[in-house]
Motif scaffolding. Structure first.
Motif, PDB file in Angstrom:
ATOM      1  N   HIS A  69       0.867  -1.190   0.000  1.00  0.00           N
ATOM      2  CA  HIS A  69       0.000   0.000   0.000  1.00  0.00           C
ATOM      3  C   HIS A  69       0.896   1.230   0.000  1.00  0.00           C
ATOM      4  O   HIS A  69       2.128   1.111   0.109  1.00  0.00           O
ATOM      5  N   GLU A  70       0.258   2.410  -0.091  1.00  0.00           N
ATOM      6  CA  GLU A  70       1.055   3.646  -0.245  1.00  0.00           C
ATOM      7  C   GLU A  70       1.043   4.513   1.012  1.00  0.00           C
ATOM      8  O   GLU A  70       1.300   5.716   0.941  1.00  0.00           O
ATOM      9  N   HIS A  71       0.790   3.898   2.183  1.00  0.00           N
ATOM     10  CA  HIS A  71       0.518   4.708   3.365  1.00  0.00           C
ATOM     11  C   HIS A  71       1.707   4.909   4.300  1.00  0.00           C
ATOM     12  O   HIS A  71       1.551   5.513   5.364  1.00  0.00           O
ATOM     13  N   VAL A  72       2.874   4.396   3.946  1.00  0.00           N
ATOM     14  CA  VAL A  72       4.014   4.586   4.853  1.00  0.00           C
ATOM     15  C   VAL A  72       4.402   6.072   4.836  1.00  0.00           C
ATOM     16  O   VAL A  72       4.591   6.659   3.773  1.00  0.00           O
ATOM     17  N   PRO A  73       4.508   6.684   6.016  1.00  0.00           N
ATOM     18  CA  PRO A  73       4.779   8.132   6.074  1.00  0.00           C
ATOM     19  C   PRO A  73       6.099   8.501   5.397  1.00  0.00           C
ATOM     20  O   PRO A  73       7.090   7.766   5.478  1.00  0.00           O
ATOM     21  N   TYR A  96       3.455  11.304  -4.819  1.00  0.00           N
ATOM     22  CA  TYR A  96       2.379  11.630  -5.761  1.00  0.00           C
ATOM     23  C   TYR A  96       1.269  10.579  -5.763  1.00  0.00           C
ATOM     24  O   TYR A  96       0.227  10.788  -6.370  1.00  0.00           O
ATOM     25  N   ALA A  97       1.507   9.454  -5.101  1.00  0.00           N
ATOM     26  CA  ALA A  97       0.420   8.505  -4.900  1.00  0.00           C
ATOM     27  C   ALA A  97      -0.259   8.760  -3.552  1.00  0.00           C
ATOM     28  O   ALA A  97      -1.375   8.317  -3.318  1.00  0.00           O
ATOM     29  N   GLN A  98       0.464   9.486  -2.687  1.00  0.00           N
ATOM     30  CA  GLN A  98      -0.066   9.742  -1.347  1.00  0.00           C
ATOM     31  C   GLN A  98      -0.898  11.017  -1.291  1.00  0.00           C
ATOM     32  O   GLN A  98      -1.748  11.161  -0.421  1.00  0.00           O
ATOM     33  N   ASP A  99      -0.625  11.932  -2.180  1.00  0.00           N
ATOM     34  CA  ASP A  99      -1.276  13.245  -2.111  1.00  0.00           C
ATOM     35  C   ASP A  99      -1.791  13.611  -3.498  1.00  0.00           C
ATOM     36  O   ASP A  99      -1.020  13.880  -4.417  1.00  0.00           O
TER      37      ASP A  99
END
Lengths: 378, 378
Positions: A69-73, A96-99
């Motif tokens: 997933h793309e949620h690692v800070p 750019y996948a997180q925001d």
């Protein structure tokens, strides 16, 4: 030297990397959120991916870090890079996948086709955007949305007031993304893999069918896509991968508009539901390719193995059991169909598996896939 | 209810069941001979399969017992059955994979085509057989042979004296098997799966190429086999499976004689090297099918996905490393080829992996498979 890949996140995407890792002799290690997750077989650790020490300790056991997933800070990703851990995709790309606001800004800078959009901080700005776009628009939270969450179609400037209020309470402040409501004929997805050393490989562009904001079916290749549509989708995906510096698998979700343009909708920097068909339908699956890419190994051929492949997601499953309870009926009726069971407990609406099948006749292939999925779910 | 399959033995056959188990959501548990074996990822226990308590304790954790090899002693298998554990294949069938003399007797009873053979207990009997069969014959130990071990071509009655002497020292006594030296054009294999409830499914008959008594290459389907050869091979395999009551995957190794007969050479009651091509080359692999069969689930379609598939075994590997060290060259040169790495340490002559590829032109497919294997091994 054994090749060791560490995956942060223990969901079905990590799970579906296991068969590819077994085939290639890759030592796959998963940091799962908790016990008993979909990828539990490969879990070597359980812990919080938002905790630096947990992630650093896990990274010490592997050659390269990648993701379910793309949620690692960002601060954790950057600390890994600072320590010399290869991270694919890297934080500069994952941003750019997180925001979604940063994504829209960057794609616009790169000259890529996107819906009209604006950064908005209050209802007045939303009202102004609505006035310029026919009175309807899509508002999205910049972060945290997936499978239709954090996305709202609005027709009035006050329909996002709760989100503006939440932003005001957030210490980081921030803004919402508003986009034109694109008139599209259908949705497509172009999945591409890119190695750190630059090689890219693309699967055929596919059509994705969403229901309730969630991917329900994928047709590979997208009907009537050979030629211009396929070429444009491929060009866009390579431009995104290279422009943003993505390593590993990137899925570019696209709108095919009623006036024949392709616009970038969303980006996912990992194997993606729109590429699940490739496990059974392509010479190299997106999961094998992702492992090859993050290890900077040569990419495999992406050729479709059948004229048509159809993937249908399985939602829910038997209320009082597991998908396996339905195998008797489903497998007997459809011996050609490949079933993928994510090993998750049944829950209404939950994505618990998918099926794929292929062949010469799209109607026939579609029927088989849908009928098998119908047997498996309630 | 999760489906739980227990595999006794942790070699590459158990390893290659893992991807199929992951896809179908089957909880695969392996009793491995020791740590770090090929199927270590799925190992839930390490212990001696010749120890009743070890096997019984393992069996208590699973729904059905199956095998990576045929060496579990009959008395242990029968005790499992007595305790109500489903064992597939069962001891009454496995007996004929464990003892070549019993196999020859049973196949002869079933009226199936086999080489001329005899049970011999001393050199005089061997001499008599030689005299009747042109002065040459093949002597085999009834038990314990594999990959060419326990098999000897002889031209003189005293060439098996050491084996006769060993028999004399064995408290169980016993005998050797002697067979005519079959004049064959090539070797074939017919792999079939059979469920406890009776359903059978067959893959296309394949040609197997042996070097030094060990399978080196497999061509699927066997060239020029469509029609009579395929039909006869299929009939033989089904007759063996049903006659002996095999459950799970059965491989029937066949000689195609210079006078156009098919004779049964050996039986293997488990996924077999001659079926490895099916992982990449058939709609349902022999490993998925074996799991379906032992769980008495409906069998999958066995259709070949390409006109030709070729599997080439990889022996040895880099002297100072692992197959992964060769991926850079091998994968770059042959993006269409699927590599299967058994995760074993390199050792001269050791089977450490295989490659498979498919396509329209057999020469081209064969070249690609051989070239990739050559890159990987020394």
């Amino acid at each position: 030297m054994a090749l060791t890949v560490g995956v942060i996140g223990g969901g079905q995407l990590a799970r579906m990397m296991i068969p590819a890792a077994v085939a290639l002799g890759i030592d796959l290690r998963v940091l799962a959120e908790h016990e008993g997750m979909s990828a539990a077989l490969a879990a070597t650790g359980v812990g919080d991916y938002r905790d630096l020490d947990t992630v650093v300790a896990f990274a010490d056991t592997v050659d390269v870090i990648t993701f379910d997933h793309e949620h690692v800070p960002q601060e954790i990703l950057r600390e890994l890079v600072r320590r010399g851990v290869p991270v694919h995709p890297g934080p500069d790309a994952l941003l750019y996948a997180q925001d979604k606001l940063l994504m829209r800004e960057r794609l616009t800078e790169l000259g890529l086709p996107v819906p009209d959009w604006a950064r908005i901080e209050n209802s007045e700005q939303l009202g102004a955007f609505l006035a310029e776009h026919g009175g309807r628009a899509v508002v999205k939270t910049a972060r945290g949305g997936y499978d239709g969450k954090g996305v709202r179609v609005v027709a009035h400037e006050h329909e996002a007031d709760d989100w503006f209020a939440a932003l005001a309470e957030d210490a980081n402040g921030g803004a919402l993304l508003v986009e034109e409501l694109v008139e599209f004929r259908r949705e497509l997805a172009q999945v591409v893999a890119r190695r750190p050393s630059g090689e890219t490989a693309l699967w055929p562009v596919v059509e994705t069918v969403q229901r309730g904001g969630v991917c329900a079916e994928v047709i590979a290749p997208a009907p009537s896509s050979v030629g211009r549509v396929a070429d444009v989708a491929a060009d866009i995906a390579v431009a995104v991968a290279e422009g943003i510096g993505v390593t590993g698998v990137l899925a570019v979700e696209l709108f095919e508009t009623t006036d024949d343009r392709l616009l970038v909708n969303e980006l996912a920097m990992r194997p993606h539901n729109s590429g699940h068909w490739s496990i059974d339908g392509a010479t190299t699956s997106q999961f094998e390719q992702h492992l090859r890419a993050v290890l900077d190994l040569p990419l495999g051929a992406t050729r479709a193995r059948d004229t048509w492949s159809v993937m249908v997601n399985v939602f829910g499953g038997p209320a009082d059991g597991t998908l396996g309870d339905r195998y008797g009926q489903a497998l007997a009726a459809h011996p050609m169909v490949k079933v993928h069971n994510y090993g998750k407990a049944s829950r209404p609406g939950r994505k618990v598996g998918h099926v794929t099948t292929g062949g010469e006749d799209l109607d026939d292939v579609m029927y088989r896939a849908r009928a098998t999925a119908a047997f498996l779910q309630d």
